[in-house]
Scaffold this active site. Structure first.
Site, PDB file in Angstrom:
ATOM      1  CG  PHE A 158       7.348 -44.486 -13.033  1.00 51.07           C
ATOM      2  CD1 PHE A 158       7.163 -43.334 -12.271  1.00 51.07           C
ATOM      3  CD2 PHE A 158       8.318 -45.385 -12.612  1.00 51.07           C
ATOM      4  CE1 PHE A 158       7.912 -43.107 -11.118  1.00 51.07           C
ATOM      5  CE2 PHE A 158       9.064 -45.169 -11.463  1.00 51.07           C
ATOM      6  CZ  PHE A 158       8.859 -44.025 -10.724  1.00 51.07           C
ATOM      7  CE  LYS A 182       5.112 -51.047 -22.045  1.00 50.10           C
ATOM      8  NZ  LYS A 182       4.369 -50.338 -20.996  1.00 50.10           N
ATOM      9  CB  SER A 235      13.779 -51.596 -13.156  1.00 53.02           C
ATOM     10  OG  SER A 235      13.042 -52.654 -13.718  1.00 53.02           O
ATOM     11  CB  CYS A 291      18.065 -43.091 -14.441  1.00 53.09           C
ATOM     12  SG  CYS A 291      18.392 -41.987 -15.799  1.00 53.09           S
ATOM     13  CD  GLU A 397      17.029 -47.535  -9.660  1.00 53.17           C
ATOM     14  OE1 GLU A 397      16.556 -48.600 -10.100  1.00 53.17           O
ATOM     15  OE2 GLU A 397      17.209 -46.523 -10.363  1.00 53.17           O
TER      16      GLU A 397
HETATM   17  P1  NAD Z   1      10.171 -50.838 -15.082  1.00 49.70           P
HETATM   18  O1  NAD Z   1      11.328 -51.669 -15.455  1.00 49.70           O
HETATM   19  O2  NAD Z   1       9.256 -51.324 -14.029  1.00 49.70           O
HETATM   20  O3  NAD Z   1       9.245 -50.573 -16.375  1.00 49.70           O
HETATM   21  C1  NAD Z   1       9.793 -50.097 -17.584  1.00 49.70           C
HETATM   22  C2  NAD Z   1       8.900 -50.563 -18.731  1.00 49.70           C
HETATM   23  O4  NAD Z   1       8.918 -51.984 -18.798  1.00 49.70           O
HETATM   24  C3  NAD Z   1       7.443 -50.159 -18.560  1.00 49.70           C
HETATM   25  O5  NAD Z   1       6.943 -49.778 -19.809  1.00 49.70           O
HETATM   26  C4  NAD Z   1       6.768 -51.414 -18.037  1.00 49.70           C
HETATM   27  O6  NAD Z   1       5.427 -51.518 -18.455  1.00 49.70           O
HETATM   28  C5  NAD Z   1       7.610 -52.534 -18.635  1.00 49.70           C
HETATM   29  N1  NAD Z   1       7.744 -53.677 -17.734  1.00 49.70           N
HETATM   30  C6  NAD Z   1       7.810 -53.655 -16.371  1.00 49.70           C
HETATM   31  N2  NAD Z   1       7.978 -54.898 -15.896  1.00 49.70           N
HETATM   32  C7  NAD Z   1       8.019 -55.734 -16.964  1.00 49.70           C
HETATM   33  C8  NAD Z   1       8.182 -57.143 -17.106  1.00 49.70           C
HETATM   34  N3  NAD Z   1       8.360 -57.938 -16.070  1.00 49.70           N
HETATM   35  N4  NAD Z   1       8.184 -57.654 -18.357  1.00 49.70           N
HETATM   36  C9  NAD Z   1       8.040 -56.854 -19.428  1.00 49.70           C
HETATM   37  N5  NAD Z   1       7.883 -55.515 -19.344  1.00 49.70           N
HETATM   38  C10 NAD Z   1       7.878 -54.947 -18.133  1.00 49.70           C
HETATM   39  O7  NAD Z   1      10.739 -49.385 -14.723  1.00 49.70           O
HETATM   40  P2  NAD Z   1       9.936 -48.150 -14.137  1.00 49.70           P
HETATM   41  O8  NAD Z   1       9.627 -48.411 -12.710  1.00 49.70           O
HETATM   42  O9  NAD Z   1       8.845 -47.760 -15.053  1.00 49.70           O
HETATM   43  O10 NAD Z   1      11.038 -46.992 -14.244  1.00 49.70           O
HETATM   44  C11 NAD Z   1      11.986 -46.747 -13.248  1.00 49.70           C
HETATM   45  C12 NAD Z   1      13.300 -47.414 -13.573  1.00 49.70           C
HETATM   46  O11 NAD Z   1      13.801 -46.926 -14.814  1.00 49.70           O
HETATM   47  C13 NAD Z   1      14.376 -47.106 -12.545  1.00 49.70           C
HETATM   48  O12 NAD Z   1      15.115 -48.274 -12.307  1.00 49.70           O
HETATM   49  C14 NAD Z   1      15.230 -46.056 -13.231  1.00 49.70           C
HETATM   50  O13 NAD Z   1      16.564 -45.974 -12.785  1.00 49.70           O
HETATM   51  C15 NAD Z   1      15.158 -46.509 -14.649  1.00 49.70           C
HETATM   52  N6  NAD Z   1      15.475 -45.431 -15.579  1.00 49.70           N
HETATM   53  C16 NAD Z   1      16.650 -45.512 -16.258  1.00 49.70           C
HETATM   54  C17 NAD Z   1      17.016 -44.493 -17.112  1.00 49.70           C
HETATM   55  C18 NAD Z   1      18.315 -44.557 -17.857  1.00 49.70           C
HETATM   56  O14 NAD Z   1      18.527 -43.751 -18.733  1.00 49.70           O
HETATM   57  N7  NAD Z   1      19.203 -45.492 -17.538  1.00 49.70           N
HETATM   58  C19 NAD Z   1      16.164 -43.405 -17.292  1.00 49.70           C
HETATM   59  C20 NAD Z   1      14.969 -43.371 -16.591  1.00 49.70           C
HETATM   60  C21 NAD Z   1      14.626 -44.389 -15.728  1.00 49.70           C
END
Ligand code: NAD
Length: 497
Positions: A158, A182, A235, A291, A397
């Protein structure tokens, strides 16, 4: 103020884009809420298993011709997309602010960094060239060509709704693959806008697809035999428990980028005036939802006067950050994405207090929100002092506008704390001493290392790294590594008698 209330143009419903057609999802329809003014700005469908199957089928069919389209021709579509992205730069940035909450300048930065990936991918005829050797044995030549694989899934988080899918998608299609993107269903409009422009750029149906939704779509991608590989950014628990094992089970290649809890180290010899503004953007930019955001500040040394003066200056700057709706150009920090995320951040601050932290600045109940918007998703900069290395607010985090301060005597100790963190995404040091800088760079475990830089975001022609709890995989998104990921090497050996 009227202009700030303007809804996102032309996208009240974020539809799926499958095989060159815009289709409303058959799944549940949910609201998308602007976190600054709490207004519903649009709707999005939580797509079903059948819808992801349709998209993969279309992408698989399109692959046959797309792979046979010369790389220079494929690039012309990307050049058209590049031109359209530039033409719509401001609107694309506004959409990010409206759906995510970040300030308009932060959105402009995100737009620029996203577009840079399309620029780099436009060099694909050169980037995907192989290798060759004459006479590997008498009269025998050998060469390596890079070939595309088929359909790739691109799953976004997000916090960077525009940029992050562009770390992958342009490279995937430039190399001759087809994609199903997606986006996070919390912020579906930025990718919808990009996909509209991809359509206008003329990509053949099935090459660039997008399916909105949540875990049903993700699981559908992971289990689908028609998908060759996945790039995921999100995440760490989802990366570790869902994405990487899911790809393993069906033999997909995978780039999985996870969470972070980054540490910035302050040496007493740093240039204070240059360092403090960098800390503001690192800890509080994007409301801490990056991140690569700083989470813990380690102050090295035993000079109490330096410590007090430095922290006083940091606190004064943080206190003066102007909060409000990010479309207002005077605003320096927007809200966090939603009330649930705000609650989670507050509960971390409270955990910190229980574990012994002292609040130097308390942002839990922000007093002034420019424009008088409800404080539902707003959280002011918060500074916690007196942290120690085992506290949850150091090791886990938080992903919000908080700065935890910890004091140590030596640089070695600071590096040890960085290295015992479960996350290794982007640690940094601020110093004017080259020896300290080199020691830090050499010894720290971190995918991205900053020397006098607070947000260690690599340019599009460098890989976006990350280590240990922040990353699973081998190759990375962006640049040459993305080209490697989206292609397989085929080695050919010739002998003509
Ligand atoms: P998230 O893991 O909740 O969601 C990421 C994606 O996975 C979304 O598209 C979501 O719909 C899907 N998703 C969520 N839960 C799921 C599940 N149980 N099963 C299958 N799919 C699922 O992450 P978020 O809250 O959208 O984003 C924030 C996180 O992303 C933070 O932890 C941040 O540090 C990380 N992030 C990392 C980087 C990097 O380059 N390492 C960059 C940006 C964000």
């Amino acid at each position: 103020m009227a202009i700030l209330e303007e809804p996102i143009k032309g996208v009240p419903m974020a539809k799926n884009y499958i095989n060159g057609e815009w289709v409303e999802s058959k799944g549940e329809i949910i609201d998308v809420v602007n976190p600054a003014n709490c207004q519903v700005i649009g709707k999005v469908g939580v797509s079903t298993r059948e819808e992801i199957d349709e998209a993969v089928k279309a992408a698989k069919e399109a692959f046959y011709d797309w792979r046979r389209t010369p790389a220079v021709t494929r690039c012309r579509y990307l050049f058209r997309l590049l031109h359209l992205l530039e033409e719509n730069f401001e609107e694309l940035s506004r959409v990010q602010t409206q759906e995510h909450g970040k300030t308009i300048d932060e959105s402009r930065g995100e737009t620029r960094r996203g577009i840079e990936n399309v620029e780099v991918a436009c060099g694909i005829p050169t980037l995907m060239m192989g290798d060759s050797s004459e006479d590997i044995a008498s009269g025998i030549d050998e060469y390596l060509i890079r070939v595309p694989l088929g359909v790739f899934g691109v799953i976004g988080p997000f916090n960077f709704p525009f940029m992050i899918p562009l770390w992958s998608a342009p490279y995937a299609v430039a190399t001759g693959n087809t994609v199903v993107i997606k986006p996070s269903s919390e912020v579906p409009f930025s990718q919808t806008k990009i996909t509209e422009l991809a359509e206008e750029a003329g990509f053949p149906p099935g090459v660039w697809n997008m399916v909105h939704g949540g875990r049903t779509v993700v699981n559908g991608m992971l289990e689908h035999p028609g998908i060759e590989g996945i790039t995921f950014v999100g995440s760490t628990p989802v990366m570790q428990d869902v994405i990487y094992p899911g790809c393993g089970k069906t033999g997909k290649r995978c780039i999985a980028q996870g969470g972070a809890a980054n540490i910035l180290v302050i040496m007493p010899d740093c240039n204070v005036d240059a360092t403090i503004p960098g800390l503001m953007t690192s800890f509080f930019g994007n409301a801490g939802q990056r991140c690569l955001a700083g989470q813990t500040l380690i102050m090295v040394g035993e000079d109490n006067r330096f410590y007090n003066d430095f922290v006083e200056k940091v606190t004064d700057r943080a206190r003066s950050i102007v909060m409000g709706y990010g479309l207002d150009e005077s605003v320096q920090m927007g809200p966090v994405r939603d009330a649930k995320k705000k609650e989670r951040i507050i509960s971390y601050i409270e955990t910190g207090i229980k574990e012994g932290a002292k609040l130097r600045l308390d942002g839990r109940k922000p007093k002034t929100i420019t424009g008088g918007y409800p404080d539902t998703c707003f959280l002011g900069p918060t500074i916690m002092e007196g942290l120690h290395r085992n506290m949850r607010v150091v090791r886990e985090e938080i992903f919000g506008p908080t700065m935890g301060i910890l004091r140590v005597k030596t640089l070695e100790e600071a590096i040890e704390i960085c290295n015992e963190s479960p996350y290794h995404n982007g640690h940094a040091i601020f110093t004017s001493n080259g020896k300290y800088a080199r020691q830090f760079q050499y010894d720290v475990i971190s995918g991205n290392v900053g020397i006098n830089i607070g947000i260690v975001a690599p340019m599009a022609f460098f890989p976006f790294s990350g280590m240990a709890g922040s990353f699973m995989g081998i190759l990375h998104t962006q640049g040459k590594e993305a080209v490697r990921f989206f292609t397989e090497s085929k080695v050919c050996i010739h002998r003509w008698l």
